[in-house]
Design a protein around this motif. Structure first.
Motif, PDB file in Angstrom:
ATOM      1  N   ASN A 152       0.429  -2.246   0.952  1.00 38.15           N
ATOM      2  CA  ASN A 152      -0.851  -0.966   0.908  1.00 38.15           C
ATOM      3  C   ASN A 152      -0.857  -0.131   2.052  1.00 38.15           C
ATOM      4  OD1 ASN A 152      -1.811  -2.735  -1.040  1.00 38.15           O
ATOM      5  ND2 ASN A 152      -3.259  -3.784   0.411  1.00 38.15           N
ATOM      6  N   LEU A 153       0.446   0.197   2.318  1.00 35.64           N
ATOM      7  CA  LEU A 153       0.951   1.474   3.044  1.00 35.64           C
ATOM      8  C   LEU A 153       1.048   2.695   2.403  1.00 35.64           C
ATOM      9  CD1 LEU A 153       1.391   2.124   6.200  1.00 35.64           C
ATOM     10  CD2 LEU A 153       3.889   2.104   5.719  1.00 35.64           C
ATOM     11  N   PRO A 154       0.001   3.983   2.631  1.00 35.72           N
ATOM     12  CA  PRO A 154       0.176   4.919   1.847  1.00 35.72           C
ATOM     13  C   PRO A 154       1.390   5.768   2.561  1.00 35.72           C
ATOM     14  CG  PRO A 154      -1.603   4.857   3.468  1.00 35.72           C
ATOM     15  CD  PRO A 154      -1.313   3.448   3.466  1.00 35.72           C
ATOM     16  N   VAL A 155       2.212   6.409   1.590  1.00 32.98           N
ATOM     17  CA  VAL A 155       3.395   7.291   2.052  1.00 32.98           C
ATOM     18  C   VAL A 155       3.344   8.584   1.614  1.00 32.98           C
ATOM     19  CG1 VAL A 155       5.919   7.161   1.811  1.00 32.98           C
ATOM     20  CG2 VAL A 155       4.838   5.078   2.176  1.00 32.98           C
ATOM     21  N   LEU A 156       3.450   9.568   2.222  1.00 30.22           N
ATOM     22  CA  LEU A 156       3.368  11.038   1.733  1.00 30.22           C
ATOM     23  C   LEU A 156       4.974  11.026   1.746  1.00 30.22           C
ATOM     24  CD1 LEU A 156       0.574  10.818   2.611  1.00 30.22           C
ATOM     25  CD2 LEU A 156       1.011  13.301   3.370  1.00 30.22           C
ATOM     26  N   THR A 157       5.499  11.961   0.631  1.00 30.93           N
ATOM     27  CA  THR A 157       6.891  12.438   0.362  1.00 30.93           C
ATOM     28  C   THR A 157       7.034  13.715  -0.149  1.00 30.93           C
ATOM     29  OG1 THR A 157       8.961  11.463  -0.740  1.00 30.93           O
ATOM     30  CG2 THR A 157       7.188  11.241  -2.017  1.00 30.93           C
ATOM     31  N   LEU A 158       8.211  14.516   0.209  1.00 28.44           N
ATOM     32  CA  LEU A 158       8.489  15.444  -0.238  1.00 28.44           C
ATOM     33  C   LEU A 158       9.691  15.266  -1.327  1.00 28.44           C
ATOM     34  CD1 LEU A 158      11.596  16.186   1.002  1.00 28.44           C
ATOM     35  CD2 LEU A 158      10.415  16.877   2.829  1.00 28.44           C
ATOM     36  N   SER A 159       9.939  13.932  -1.535  1.00 21.83           N
ATOM     37  CA  SER A 159      11.051  13.796  -2.504  1.00 21.83           C
ATOM     38  C   SER A 159      10.393  14.263  -3.975  1.00 21.83           C
ATOM     39  CB  SER A 159      11.349  12.402  -2.435  1.00 21.83           C
ATOM     40  OG  SER A 159      11.760  11.993  -1.172  1.00 21.83           O
ATOM     41  N   TYR A 160      11.704  14.847  -4.670  1.00 18.24           N
ATOM     42  CA  TYR A 160      11.310  15.543  -6.151  1.00 18.24           C
ATOM     43  C   TYR A 160      10.983  14.521  -7.403  1.00 18.24           C
ATOM     44  CZ  TYR A 160      13.173  19.470  -3.561  1.00 18.24           C
ATOM     45  OH  TYR A 160      13.583  20.777  -2.616  1.00 18.24           O
ATOM     46  N   ALA A 194     -11.536   8.897   6.994  1.00 23.55           N
ATOM     47  CA  ALA A 194     -11.624   7.401   7.031  1.00 23.55           C
ATOM     48  C   ALA A 194     -12.364   7.128   7.983  1.00 23.55           C
ATOM     49  CB  ALA A 194     -10.181   6.945   6.812  1.00 23.55           C
ATOM     50  N   GLY A 195     -12.364   7.682   9.220  1.00 23.60           N
ATOM     51  CA  GLY A 195     -13.133   7.196  10.359  1.00 23.60           C
ATOM     52  C   GLY A 195     -12.612   5.690  11.109  1.00 23.60           C
ATOM     53  N   LYS A 196     -11.702   5.408  10.400  1.00 27.07           N
ATOM     54  CA  LYS A 196     -11.135   3.945  11.046  1.00 27.07           C
ATOM     55  C   LYS A 196      -9.500   3.906  11.020  1.00 27.07           C
ATOM     56  CE  LYS A 196     -12.714   1.400   7.103  1.00 27.07           C
ATOM     57  NZ  LYS A 196     -13.259   0.101   6.699  1.00 27.07           N
ATOM     58  N   ALA A 197      -8.850   3.251  11.824  1.00 32.14           N
ATOM     59  CA  ALA A 197      -7.329   3.345  11.711  1.00 32.14           C
ATOM     60  C   ALA A 197      -7.037   2.152  10.814  1.00 32.14           C
ATOM     61  CB  ALA A 197      -6.770   3.118  13.131  1.00 32.14           C
ATOM     62  N   ASP A 198      -7.057   2.349   9.413  1.00 34.14           N
ATOM     63  CA  ASP A 198      -6.942   1.281   8.397  1.00 34.14           C
ATOM     64  C   ASP A 198      -6.182   1.890   7.299  1.00 34.14           C
ATOM     65  OD1 ASP A 198      -7.905  -1.375   7.236  1.00 34.14           O
ATOM     66  OD2 ASP A 198      -8.156   0.092   5.704  1.00 34.14           O
ATOM     67  N   ARG A 199      -5.009   1.030   7.004  1.00 26.91           N
ATOM     68  CA  ARG A 199      -4.134   2.031   5.870  1.00 26.91           C
ATOM     69  C   ARG A 199      -4.718   2.043   4.486  1.00 26.91           C
ATOM     70  NH1 ARG A 199       0.773  -2.195   5.779  1.00 26.91           N
ATOM     71  NH2 ARG A 199       0.789  -1.449   8.098  1.00 26.91           N
ATOM     72  N   VAL A 200      -5.682   0.986   4.218  1.00 25.89           N
ATOM     73  CA  VAL A 200      -6.378   1.297   2.800  1.00 25.89           C
ATOM     74  C   VAL A 200      -7.460   2.233   2.843  1.00 25.89           C
ATOM     75  CG1 VAL A 200      -7.765  -0.196   1.289  1.00 25.89           C
ATOM     76  CG2 VAL A 200      -6.000  -1.275   2.578  1.00 25.89           C
ATOM     77  N   ALA A 201      -7.930   2.274   4.165  1.00 26.36           N
ATOM     78  CA  ALA A 201      -9.138   3.372   4.184  1.00 26.36           C
ATOM     79  C   ALA A 201      -8.483   4.774   4.193  1.00 26.36           C
ATOM     80  CB  ALA A 201     -10.022   3.077   5.375  1.00 26.36           C
ATOM     81  N   VAL A 202      -7.198   4.867   4.646  1.00 24.26           N
ATOM     82  CA  VAL A 202      -6.627   6.040   4.723  1.00 24.26           C
ATOM     83  C   VAL A 202      -6.031   6.482   3.223  1.00 24.26           C
ATOM     84  CG1 VAL A 202      -4.095   7.393   5.451  1.00 24.26           C
ATOM     85  CG2 VAL A 202      -5.950   6.148   7.212  1.00 24.26           C
ATOM     86  N   ALA A 203      -5.690   5.308   2.583  1.00 21.19           N
ATOM     87  CA  ALA A 203      -5.239   5.733   1.128  1.00 21.19           C
ATOM     88  C   ALA A 203      -6.466   6.179   0.283  1.00 21.19           C
ATOM     89  CB  ALA A 203      -4.657   4.592   0.668  1.00 21.19           C
ATOM     90  N   ASP A 204      -7.445   5.435   0.688  1.00 23.93           N
ATOM     91  CA  ASP A 204      -8.851   6.040  -0.075  1.00 23.93           C
ATOM     92  C   ASP A 204      -9.081   7.408   0.192  1.00 23.93           C
ATOM     93  OD1 ASP A 204      -9.036   3.398  -1.384  1.00 23.93           O
ATOM     94  OD2 ASP A 204     -10.376   2.610  -0.048  1.00 23.93           O
ATOM     95  N   ALA A 205      -9.105   7.799   1.456  1.00 28.36           N
ATOM     96  CA  ALA A 205      -9.333   8.934   1.873  1.00 28.36           C
ATOM     97  C   ALA A 205      -8.361   9.880   1.200  1.00 28.36           C
ATOM     98  CB  ALA A 205      -9.247   9.064   3.323  1.00 28.36           C
ATOM     99  N   LEU A 206      -7.221   9.850   1.147  1.00 25.69           N
ATOM    100  CA  LEU A 206      -6.260  10.655   0.692  1.00 25.69           C
ATOM    101  C   LEU A 206      -6.636  10.874  -0.785  1.00 25.69           C
ATOM    102  CD1 LEU A 206      -2.871   9.214   2.189  1.00 25.69           C
ATOM    103  CD2 LEU A 206      -3.566  11.563   2.256  1.00 25.69           C
ATOM    104  N   ARG A 207      -6.847   9.972  -1.489  1.00 27.42           N
ATOM    105  CA  ARG A 207      -7.111   9.846  -3.168  1.00 27.42           C
ATOM    106  C   ARG A 207      -8.376  10.831  -3.304  1.00 27.42           C
ATOM    107  NH1 ARG A 207      -7.131   4.184  -2.771  1.00 27.42           N
ATOM    108  NH2 ARG A 207      -4.935   3.560  -2.795  1.00 27.42           N
ATOM    109  N   ALA A 208      -9.216  10.902  -2.251  1.00 25.59           N
ATOM    110  CA  ALA A 208     -10.479  11.687  -2.477  1.00 25.59           C
ATOM    111  C   ALA A 208     -10.420  12.887  -1.852  1.00 25.59           C
ATOM    112  CB  ALA A 208     -11.759  10.655  -2.063  1.00 25.59           C
ATOM    113  N   MET A 209      -9.302  13.501  -1.182  1.00 23.86           N
ATOM    114  CA  MET A 209      -9.008  14.248  -0.443  1.00 23.86           C
ATOM    115  C   MET A 209      -9.449  15.608  -1.382  1.00 23.86           C
ATOM    116  SD  MET A 209      -6.185  15.264   2.191  1.00 23.86           S
ATOM    117  CE  MET A 209      -6.566  14.103   3.386  1.00 23.86           C
TER     118      MET A 209
END
Length: 411
Positions: A130-138, A342-357
């Protein structure tokens, strides 16, 4: 009110104030002083050079974010960059990802892993964690698997080919007075190159009135480019699409083309990906052999990035800002914004924030928005065409980001 009653009320007030202060202090104490962000890239082996530049871009971004107050929703917590070496093989990259999720449980997000082949393997591991990963890979496959924790900031290889091909045909026709009709493809078998070539074979060439006359795939690193160049010389295509991911392969082919009388624009050569525009090219290939060569990439230092380009030059002695530096720089800011939301240092919350960004127009990636679709692809992601001009690869497309006008090599 009696004196005893007033005293009792005062004591209650003091106790309430002390209790509120204690709760506030505890809440503040619970805020982390730092938040760990991972960078999984090759810093050893065959691909160490681009991985090192990715680290530089990430370091610059983390320093800038921390200097501007850190993560404000977390009480000013600072970002801490954790760099892990993916090595130079898919197996090493997968093993590094397994170590990362086991040894760094506090990571809230990560960026990586340069080659699409590596990213495909790495995200199999990070998805389970459940670790969100950003990538520039094509590679299109990265976000075609239904994963929920991978976010592709670049345009996919197929999308880049679709965007680039009409521009290249238009440029060729405008400059030479005739529309190209035949093409050759010489590509390595890494995931991004395969995706780009597949998109062209599966209809893009035909849509643009182009006939494929040579179609060759090799495994890097090349030992000898002679047979590949002989096939190109025999066919004499109007365009050559050359898709390497290793600088030594680009060098071998360009030098062999020149040896066979096909270099320096005699057969206009267009690449996809960064290898052919890396600074190390100038250590192995003369500027004359590179002049006019075009490559289509996910991003590049462009108009609006002048201050960052200058800082990279001063701080790391880099001659220009490749996609690896600018895209990874952008990744850290996207993670920062997700943490704020996210307002907290939590990987699932960060992923949720990325999806809603919905962060508005993109600043560090070409075109589009800071917003991700249901697959995890950045909405409206564009691509950049870079051309070697006087010993420097400069952005020539899209026009609003261009630092120079493109030209077509003269035969």
């Amino acid at each position: 009110m009696t004196r005893a009653t007033r005293a009792a009320l005062t004591r209650r007030s003091l106790l309430a104030g002390a209790s509120a202060g204690l709760i506030s202090s505890r809440a503040w104490a619970q805020q982390p002083s730092e938040v760990k962000v991972g960078l999984l890239v090759p810093v050893s082996g065959l691909y160490a050079r681009p991985g090192t530049v990715m680290r530089q871009g990430a370091e610059m971004a983390v320093d800038h974010i921390n200097a501007q107050g850190g993560i404000k929703s977390l009480g000013g917590a600072k970002l801490k960059l954790v760099v892990l070496d993916s090595g130079d093989t898919t197996e090493k990259a997968k093993n590094a990802a397994q170590r990362m999720v086991a040894q760094e449980p506090d990571l809230v997000a990560a960026s990586g892993a340069y080659l699409s082949s590596f990213t495909l393997a790495v995200t199999e591991v990070t998805e389970r964690a459940n670790l969100p990963v950003l990538t520039l890979s094509y590679s299109d496959l990265i976000t075609d698997r239904g994963f929920k924790y991978v976010f592709q900031t670049s345009a996919t290889a197929g999308s880049q080919a679709k965007q680039a091909l009409p521009q290249i045909v238009k440029l060729a026709e405008t400059a030479s007075g005739k529309k190209p009709k035949t093409v050759a493809i010489v590509t390595d078998n890494t995931a991004a190159s395969v995706s780009s070539a597949k998109a062209m074979r599966d209809g893009l060439l035909a849509e643009n009135g182009l006939q494929l006359t040579v179609d060759e795939t090799f495994t890097p690193p090349l030992a000898d480019a002679t047979s590949l160049v002989q096939k190109v010389r025999s066919a004499r295509p109007d365009l050559l699409f050359f898709l390497p991911t290793v600088i030594s392969d680009a060098k071998l082919l360009l030098e062999k083309m020149n040896e066979f009388g096909l270099g320096q624009g005699k057969i206009p050569t267009i690449s996809f990906g960064i290898a052919i525009a890396e600074p190390d090219m100038l250590q192995t290939v003369s500027p004359e052999l590179l002049q006019g060569l075009l490559t289509c990439v996910a991003s590049w230092g462009a108009k609006g990035h002048e201050a960052l380009i200058a800082e990279l030059k001063t701080r790391y002695k880099e001659p220009w800002m490749t996609q690896n530096a600018i895209s990874t720089y952008g990744d850290m800011w996207v993670i920062k914004d997700a943490l704020e939301k996210a307002g907290k240092a939590d990987r699932v919350a960060v992923a949720d924030a990325l999806r809603a960004m919905d962060g508005g127009p993109s600043k560090y990636y070409p075109l589009g928005e800071i917003k991700f679709d249901e697959k995890g692809r950045r909405v409206g992601a564009g691509m950049t065409i870079v051309q070697w001009q006087s010993g420097v690869p400069v952005t020539v497309f899209p026009p609003q980001l261009a630092l120079a006008q493109p030209f077509w090599p003269k035969n």
